[in-house]
Design a protein around this motif. Sequence first.
Motif, mmCIF file in Angstrom:
data_model
loop_
_atom_site.group_PDB
_atom_site.id
_atom_site.type_symbol
_atom_site.label_atom_id
_atom_site.label_comp_id
_atom_site.label_asym_id
_atom_site.label_seq_id
_atom_site.Cartn_x
_atom_site.Cartn_y
_atom_site.Cartn_z
ATOM 1 N N GLY A 194 0.811 -1.224 0.000
ATOM 2 C CA GLY A 194 0.000 0.000 0.000
ATOM 3 C C GLY A 194 0.831 1.253 0.000
ATOM 4 N N THR A 195 2.143 1.098 0.210
ATOM 5 C CA THR A 195 3.059 2.235 0.108
ATOM 6 C C THR A 195 3.922 2.049 -1.143
ATOM 7 O OG1 THR A 195 5.044 1.367 1.229
ATOM 8 C CG2 THR A 195 3.222 2.130 2.624
ATOM 9 N N GLN A 196 4.694 3.050 -1.466
ATOM 10 C CA GLN A 196 5.615 2.986 -2.602
ATOM 11 C C GLN A 196 7.047 2.706 -2.147
ATOM 12 O OE1 GLN A 196 4.524 3.142 -5.962
ATOM 13 N NE2 GLN A 196 2.674 2.816 -4.735
ATOM 14 N N VAL A 197 7.199 2.224 -0.926
ATOM 15 C CA VAL A 197 8.526 1.890 -0.403
ATOM 16 C C VAL A 197 8.901 0.481 -0.855
ATOM 17 C CG1 VAL A 197 9.949 1.638 1.652
ATOM 18 C CG2 VAL A 197 8.153 3.382 1.593
ATOM 19 N N ARG A 198 10.083 0.345 -1.419
ATOM 20 C CA ARG A 198 10.524 -0.934 -1.966
ATOM 21 C C ARG A 198 11.450 -1.661 -0.986
ATOM 22 N NH1 ARG A 198 12.325 0.528 -8.117
ATOM 23 N NH2 ARG A 198 13.817 1.904 -7.034
ATOM 24 N N VAL A 199 11.499 -2.978 -1.116
ATOM 25 C CA VAL A 199 12.348 -3.809 -0.259
ATOM 26 C C VAL A 199 13.055 -4.843 -1.131
ATOM 27 C CG1 VAL A 199 12.470 -5.380 1.705
ATOM 28 C CG2 VAL A 199 10.735 -3.573 1.670
ATOM 29 N N THR A 200 14.371 -4.942 -0.965
ATOM 30 C CA THR A 200 15.169 -5.908 -1.722
ATOM 31 C C THR A 200 16.148 -6.594 -0.787
ATOM 32 O OG1 THR A 200 15.068 -4.568 -3.744
ATOM 33 C CG2 THR A 200 16.845 -6.179 -3.606
ATOM 34 N N SER A 201 16.330 -7.896 -0.990
ATOM 35 C CA SER A 201 17.391 -8.631 -0.297
ATOM 36 C C SER A 201 18.375 -9.136 -1.338
ATOM 37 C CB SER A 201 16.805 -9.810 0.496
ATOM 38 O OG SER A 201 17.821 -10.474 1.222
ATOM 39 N N VAL A 202 19.631 -8.759 -1.191
ATOM 40 C CA VAL A 202 20.697 -9.215 -2.092
ATOM 41 C C VAL A 202 21.532 -10.224 -1.317
ATOM 42 C CG1 VAL A 202 22.712 -8.542 -3.444
ATOM 43 C CG2 VAL A 202 20.690 -7.065 -3.389
ATOM 44 N N ASP A 203 21.543 -11.465 -1.795
ATOM 45 C CA ASP A 203 22.084 -12.583 -1.029
ATOM 46 C C ASP A 203 23.237 -13.247 -1.781
ATOM 47 O OD1 ASP A 203 19.893 -11.899 0.463
ATOM 48 O OD2 ASP A 203 18.739 -13.697 0.029
ATOM 49 N N PRO A 204 24.480 -12.850 -1.515
ATOM 50 C CA PRO A 204 25.624 -13.401 -2.237
ATOM 51 C C PRO A 204 26.122 -14.717 -1.651
ATOM 52 C CG PRO A 204 26.052 -11.171 -1.358
ATOM 53 C CD PRO A 204 24.876 -11.741 -0.646
ATOM 54 N N GLY A 205 26.857 -15.429 -2.502
ATOM 55 C CA GLY A 205 27.678 -16.536 -2.042
ATOM 56 C C GLY A 205 29.038 -16.004 -1.645
ATOM 57 N N MET A 206 30.095 -16.625 -2.131
ATOM 58 C CA MET A 206 31.445 -16.280 -1.705
ATOM 59 C C MET A 206 31.914 -14.974 -2.336
ATOM 60 S SD MET A 206 33.121 -20.092 -1.960
ATOM 61 C CE MET A 206 34.665 -19.657 -1.164
ATOM 62 N N VAL A 207 32.208 -14.002 -1.482
ATOM 63 C CA VAL A 207 32.724 -12.701 -1.910
ATOM 64 C C VAL A 207 34.040 -12.468 -1.168
ATOM 65 C CG1 VAL A 207 32.227 -10.248 -2.186
ATOM 66 C CG2 VAL A 207 30.336 -11.888 -2.013
ATOM 67 N N GLU A 208 35.071 -12.099 -1.887
ATOM 68 C CA GLU A 208 36.371 -11.903 -1.239
ATOM 69 C C GLU A 208 36.439 -10.506 -0.628
ATOM 70 O OE1 GLU A 208 41.086 -12.911 -1.848
ATOM 71 O OE2 GLU A 208 39.777 -12.850 -3.600
ATOM 72 N N THR A 209 36.229 -10.450 0.677
ATOM 73 C CA THR A 209 36.293 -9.209 1.456
ATOM 74 C C THR A 209 37.034 -9.539 2.761
ATOM 75 O OG1 THR A 209 34.222 -9.672 2.623
ATOM 76 C CG2 THR A 209 34.052 -8.480 0.522
ATOM 77 N N ASN A 266 12.524 -8.291 -5.400
ATOM 78 C CA ASN A 266 12.408 -8.773 -4.021
ATOM 79 C C ASN A 266 13.702 -9.402 -3.508
ATOM 80 O OD1 ASN A 266 9.760 -8.130 -4.651
ATOM 81 N ND2 ASN A 266 8.899 -9.921 -3.617
ATOM 82 N N GLU A 267 14.310 -10.250 -4.348
ATOM 83 C CA GLU A 267 15.438 -11.042 -3.859
ATOM 84 C C GLU A 267 16.361 -11.399 -5.013
ATOM 85 O OE1 GLU A 267 14.915 -14.484 -0.876
ATOM 86 O OE2 GLU A 267 15.028 -15.489 -2.833
ATOM 87 N N VAL A 268 17.662 -11.297 -4.753
ATOM 88 C CA VAL A 268 18.667 -11.719 -5.723
ATOM 89 C C VAL A 268 19.638 -12.655 -5.013
ATOM 90 C CG1 VAL A 268 20.498 -11.013 -7.290
ATOM 91 C CG2 VAL A 268 18.526 -9.514 -6.955
ATOM 92 N N ILE A 269 19.825 -13.847 -5.569
ATOM 93 C CA ILE A 269 20.854 -14.770 -5.083
ATOM 94 C C ILE A 269 21.935 -14.838 -6.161
ATOM 95 C CG2 ILE A 269 21.399 -17.124 -4.362
ATOM 96 C CD1 ILE A 269 18.472 -17.450 -3.565
ATOM 97 N N LEU A 270 23.163 -14.529 -5.807
ATOM 98 C CA LEU A 270 24.245 -14.592 -6.788
ATOM 99 C C LEU A 270 25.458 -15.258 -6.178
ATOM 100 C CD1 LEU A 270 25.961 -11.116 -7.158
ATOM 101 C CD2 LEU A 270 24.106 -11.478 -5.543
ATOM 102 N N MET A 271 26.086 -16.085 -6.985
ATOM 103 C CA MET A 271 27.272 -16.812 -6.554
ATOM 104 C C MET A 271 28.288 -16.800 -7.686
ATOM 105 S SD MET A 271 25.848 -20.133 -4.444
ATOM 106 C CE MET A 271 24.749 -20.768 -5.705
ATOM 107 N N PRO A 272 29.562 -17.034 -7.371
ATOM 108 C CA PRO A 272 30.544 -17.200 -8.434
ATOM 109 C C PRO A 272 30.240 -18.461 -9.245
ATOM 110 C CG PRO A 272 31.535 -17.617 -6.284
ATOM 111 C CD PRO A 272 30.155 -17.140 -6.027
#
Length: 256
Positions: free
Chosen positions: A172-187, A233-239
């Motif tokens: 009912g609002t225009q506020v967006r929600v996203t979850s970005v869900d990575p696998g292995m990231v070199e940090t 809504n959701e992004v799953i990314l992996m190498p």
Amino acid sequence: MNQIILITGASSGIGAACAKYFAQAGAKLILAARRMGKLQQVVETLNIQASDVHLIQLDVRDRIAVESAISHLPPEWSHIDILVNNAGLSRGLDKLQEADFQDWEDMIDTNVKGLLYVTRNVLPGMVQRNKGHIINIGSIAGHQTYPGGNVYCATKAAVKSISEGLKLDLIGTQVRVTSVDPGMVETEFSNVRFHGDNQRADKVYQGLTPLTPDDIADVIFFCATRPPHVNINEVILMPVDQASATLVNRNRIQIY
């Protein structure tokens, strides 16, 4: 991009990469992290005017400090358009019956409670203005539990549930929600997990090509720049070298 972006955990890794991507687009940045010196180093690498960045030394685990930081933003910085909840960490890789209690406290307080504290203080303004975007940095660990991951995986599963719950609460609002869900990231992730054991941390990424902080920031920026009626809504990314939370290719298939 005439928007104000708040990024937590902005002193290194994915947070610093997000600062770079949004700065290049002309956004105004609120960068928050515990390490002010590191934050200042990040700003030095950005081609950005001093008037377009606001730094906050902040530990998201401290609810009172979070409330104070958000409520005392200068008026010209108070209308936050995008919140990137990036602050998070993993501690240890022990069996639950052998784990350190303080490691649990650090993960739960940062990954779950810290994310909630920041979101709770930023979100009402977005709802009032009927625009905004919450982007939570989750993990493949929130989808697949792995040996020794017990509490860390639980905290990232919580991020997944919080993101889904937010989407429901904001209908009912225009506020967006996203979850970005990575696998292995070199940090610094593995270095923090293993309490500064660089040799053990380096082994996590040996023999494969992990994701980089820029890879994740690029996806976050993409999600943030879709047309206003589009919510990713959701992004799953992996190498490419990773097939699941535990199955990776190090020149041959093996469990890491």
